[in-house]
Design a protein around this motif. Sequence first.
Motif, PDB file in Angstrom:
ATOM      1  N   TYR A 173       0.847  -1.180   0.000  1.00 18.00           N
ATOM      2  CA  TYR A 173       0.000   0.000   0.000  1.00 18.00           C
ATOM      3  C   TYR A 173       0.883   1.230   0.000  1.00 18.00           C
ATOM      4  O   TYR A 173       1.988   1.221   0.558  1.00 18.00           O
ATOM      5  CB  TYR A 173      -0.914   0.027   1.226  1.00 18.00           C
ATOM      6  CG  TYR A 173      -1.930  -1.085   1.237  1.00 18.00           C
ATOM      7  CD1 TYR A 173      -3.119  -0.938   0.555  1.00 18.00           C
ATOM      8  CD2 TYR A 173      -1.678  -2.267   1.911  1.00 18.00           C
ATOM      9  CE1 TYR A 173      -4.053  -1.967   0.547  1.00 18.00           C
ATOM     10  CE2 TYR A 173      -2.599  -3.299   1.911  1.00 18.00           C
ATOM     11  CZ  TYR A 173      -3.793  -3.135   1.229  1.00 18.00           C
ATOM     12  OH  TYR A 173      -4.708  -4.146   1.217  1.00 18.00           O
ATOM     13  N   GLY A 174       0.397   2.296  -0.612  1.00 17.60           N
ATOM     14  CA  GLY A 174       1.180   3.512  -0.658  1.00 17.60           C
ATOM     15  C   GLY A 174       0.307   4.727  -0.873  1.00 17.60           C
ATOM     16  O   GLY A 174      -0.904   4.637  -1.106  1.00 17.60           O
ATOM     17  N   TYR A 175       0.957   5.891  -0.786  1.00 20.76           N
ATOM     18  CA  TYR A 175       0.288   7.185  -0.953  1.00 20.76           C
ATOM     19  C   TYR A 175       0.778   7.851  -2.223  1.00 20.76           C
ATOM     20  O   TYR A 175       1.967   7.810  -2.545  1.00 20.76           O
ATOM     21  CB  TYR A 175       0.582   8.090   0.249  1.00 20.76           C
ATOM     22  CG  TYR A 175       0.213   9.543   0.005  1.00 20.76           C
ATOM     23  CD1 TYR A 175      -1.115   9.944   0.067  1.00 20.76           C
ATOM     24  CD2 TYR A 175       1.191  10.480  -0.312  1.00 20.76           C
ATOM     25  CE1 TYR A 175      -1.462  11.275  -0.174  1.00 20.76           C
ATOM     26  CE2 TYR A 175       0.852  11.806  -0.554  1.00 20.76           C
ATOM     27  CZ  TYR A 175      -0.478  12.182  -0.485  1.00 20.76           C
ATOM     28  OH  TYR A 175      -0.824  13.491  -0.736  1.00 20.76           O
ATOM     29  N   ASP A 176      -0.142   8.484  -2.954  1.00 18.66           N
ATOM     30  CA  ASP A 176       0.242   9.238  -4.144  1.00 18.66           C
ATOM     31  C   ASP A 176      -0.647  10.472  -4.280  1.00 18.66           C
ATOM     32  O   ASP A 176      -1.883  10.350  -4.252  1.00 18.66           O
ATOM     33  CB  ASP A 176       0.104   8.377  -5.400  1.00 18.66           C
ATOM     34  CG  ASP A 176       0.615   9.089  -6.639  1.00 18.66           C
ATOM     35  OD1 ASP A 176       1.603   9.835  -6.538  1.00 18.66           O
ATOM     36  OD2 ASP A 176       0.017   8.910  -7.719  1.00 18.66           O
ATOM     37  N   PRO A 177      -0.056  11.667  -4.398  1.00 19.44           N
ATOM     38  CA  PRO A 177      -0.841  12.856  -4.734  1.00 19.44           C
ATOM     39  C   PRO A 177      -1.112  12.857  -6.235  1.00 19.44           C
ATOM     40  O   PRO A 177      -0.432  13.527  -7.005  1.00 19.44           O
ATOM     41  CB  PRO A 177       0.065  14.006  -4.299  1.00 19.44           C
ATOM     42  CG  PRO A 177       1.446  13.465  -4.466  1.00 19.44           C
ATOM     43  CD  PRO A 177       1.364  11.988  -4.186  1.00 19.44           C
ATOM     44  N   VAL A 178      -2.099  12.128  -6.647  1.00 15.09           N
ATOM     45  CA  VAL A 178      -2.261  11.758  -8.048  1.00 15.09           C
ATOM     46  C   VAL A 178      -2.617  12.951  -8.927  1.00 15.09           C
ATOM     47  O   VAL A 178      -2.332  12.941 -10.130  1.00 15.09           O
ATOM     48  CB  VAL A 178      -3.304  10.629  -8.170  1.00 15.09           C
ATOM     49  CG1 VAL A 178      -4.683  11.077  -7.728  1.00 15.09           C
ATOM     50  CG2 VAL A 178      -3.338  10.077  -9.582  1.00 15.09           C
ATOM     51  N   MET A 179      -3.225  13.986  -8.357  1.00 17.13           N
ATOM     52  CA  MET A 179      -3.502  15.212  -9.120  1.00 17.13           C
ATOM     53  C   MET A 179      -3.204  16.427  -8.255  1.00 17.13           C
ATOM     54  O   MET A 179      -3.586  16.472  -7.092  1.00 17.13           O
ATOM     55  CB  MET A 179      -4.961  15.255  -9.581  1.00 17.13           C
ATOM     56  CG  MET A 179      -5.295  14.319 -10.726  1.00 17.13           C
ATOM     57  SD  MET A 179      -7.029  14.450 -11.262  1.00 17.13           S
ATOM     58  CE  MET A 179      -7.831  13.397 -10.048  1.00 17.13           C
TER      59      MET A 179
END
Length: 535
Positions: free
Chosen positions: A235-241
């Motif tokens: 699992y991970g975090y991404d500031p996708v926009m």
Amino acid sequence: MIRVRIRSWRVMGFLKFQRFYSSMFILSAACFSVQASAQAVSVVSSDDTVAGSSVSGDASSATPDAPAPQRGFLTRLGHAYLDDWTSSSSTAPAAPAPERRGTPAPLNSPPFPSADWPIGGTVVIGAPDYNTYPLMTAINGAKSRIKTYGWFDIGYNASTSNQGKFANAPAAYDVIPNSIQLDQAALYFERLPDTVQKDHFDWGFRLTSLYGLDYRYTTAYGVFSQQLLKNNNTYGYDPVMYYLDFYLPHIGQGTDIRVGRYISLPDIEAQLAPNNYTYSHSLLYTVDCYTQHGVNVTTKLSDHWTVQGGVSGGCEAAPWTKYAKLTGNACAGYTWHTGGDNLYFCANSLNSAKYSYNNISAYYLTYYHKFNATWHTDTEAWYQYERDVPNLCYGLNPCISYGANANVGANAGEITGPSLITGANGAQCNPLATHCYAPDFAAVNYIEHEWNNHHTSLTIRNEFVNDLKGQRTGTATLYSEHMVGMNYWIGSTVTFRPELRLDHSYDKPAFDAPTNGAPTKTTQLTFAGDLIWHF
């Protein structure tokens, strides 16, 4: 670019998710509490009469009504959901539709992901902000243009593949076989520009945070990418926009300039769960460009024509990294039959296509057609390629087919080749060549039908993908994928999407690969689904 190394869902990962999103949820409420309090203040009219009071005889006989009791935040949130779930049975008249400029919206949303045909890199110029959200209703009665909202998306699948932790690959996003996963927990902060009006400049922004298994399908090199490319976290975090929109009403019928990180322009599908007809994604969408950092300009020339152009650092490569390539895009859409038909061409990645981190050159053609009030179809085809791709089979005769595990091994350093970039896929070429040209082409069709007063829809998806050198999927083969699924909505806030899917590889096995081993199956059957809870 597909990323397929995955670990099983662990309790620690879920606890991290709980702590992260609990804090974000509390912060969201706090940010708007001051505004909500200010809007709750009573207003006294200029003639000193208290609003809502009853006056009879002289002023001394006036008896003000008792103030309405104030509901707490959680109570308001609960009522927002109850109102959403029961609104269809209400006898109150329906609210008037928001003003719209241009052709009518072709679709109903729900049950479909949006009311307009998909177009990336811009807001839909001339369309209003249709959406209200329970969280914003609880915070301030949904009265502000700056909004915070999101969802939790939990998926499951039962598969005939079971030999590896990523054995369903190259299918996505239900890639871990026979499991239940937290696919996405998403939190949005946004303001949409008002593109219905043509009088004045307006602006907007969006910041989207995503946590879950699906971060591996959005990760861009240089943006927290060590979670996947170095640590391979499940699992991970991404500031996708994260982007700004600038709306210029007097250029054409309206122009939007988007600056920042955005979802790549073409495609029927998108990364964020509610933006799709189905839980799992087509193979076509799994292996193409996901996000770009750059500037994109969209101009609506008329009710028929929309054109787009821009520059970026390429697919999945932040501009500040060594793998960024100056990349152009040029797209055009033509709409006719009062919005019922749309043809969209997009050259999404215009550069040399020389091997780098996911530096594909790609050309798309998408056609949308509405048959009647309840049936429509979407069809997309593309051709994409990379040049000078390192050959994973160099010096091996015959070439060993690594299958769906090939790029996993390459990313982990278990399979090496000349100039191979960590996290980027190699190709399977003639053993005498160190590098080669790696093309692939594909086509997908959706058939959609809705019923049950816009609460239920049927999806039939069929596609073919020919990965000639295995550079996108890990296996050099022709694929077909056939799926039937359903969307069922409770109000506009809870979505359930079950599906049955059959994948087949024609030239060699491509599914059910054990760890560090070649795939063993040419056919894979999965029953899957997800539950999306919007807030």
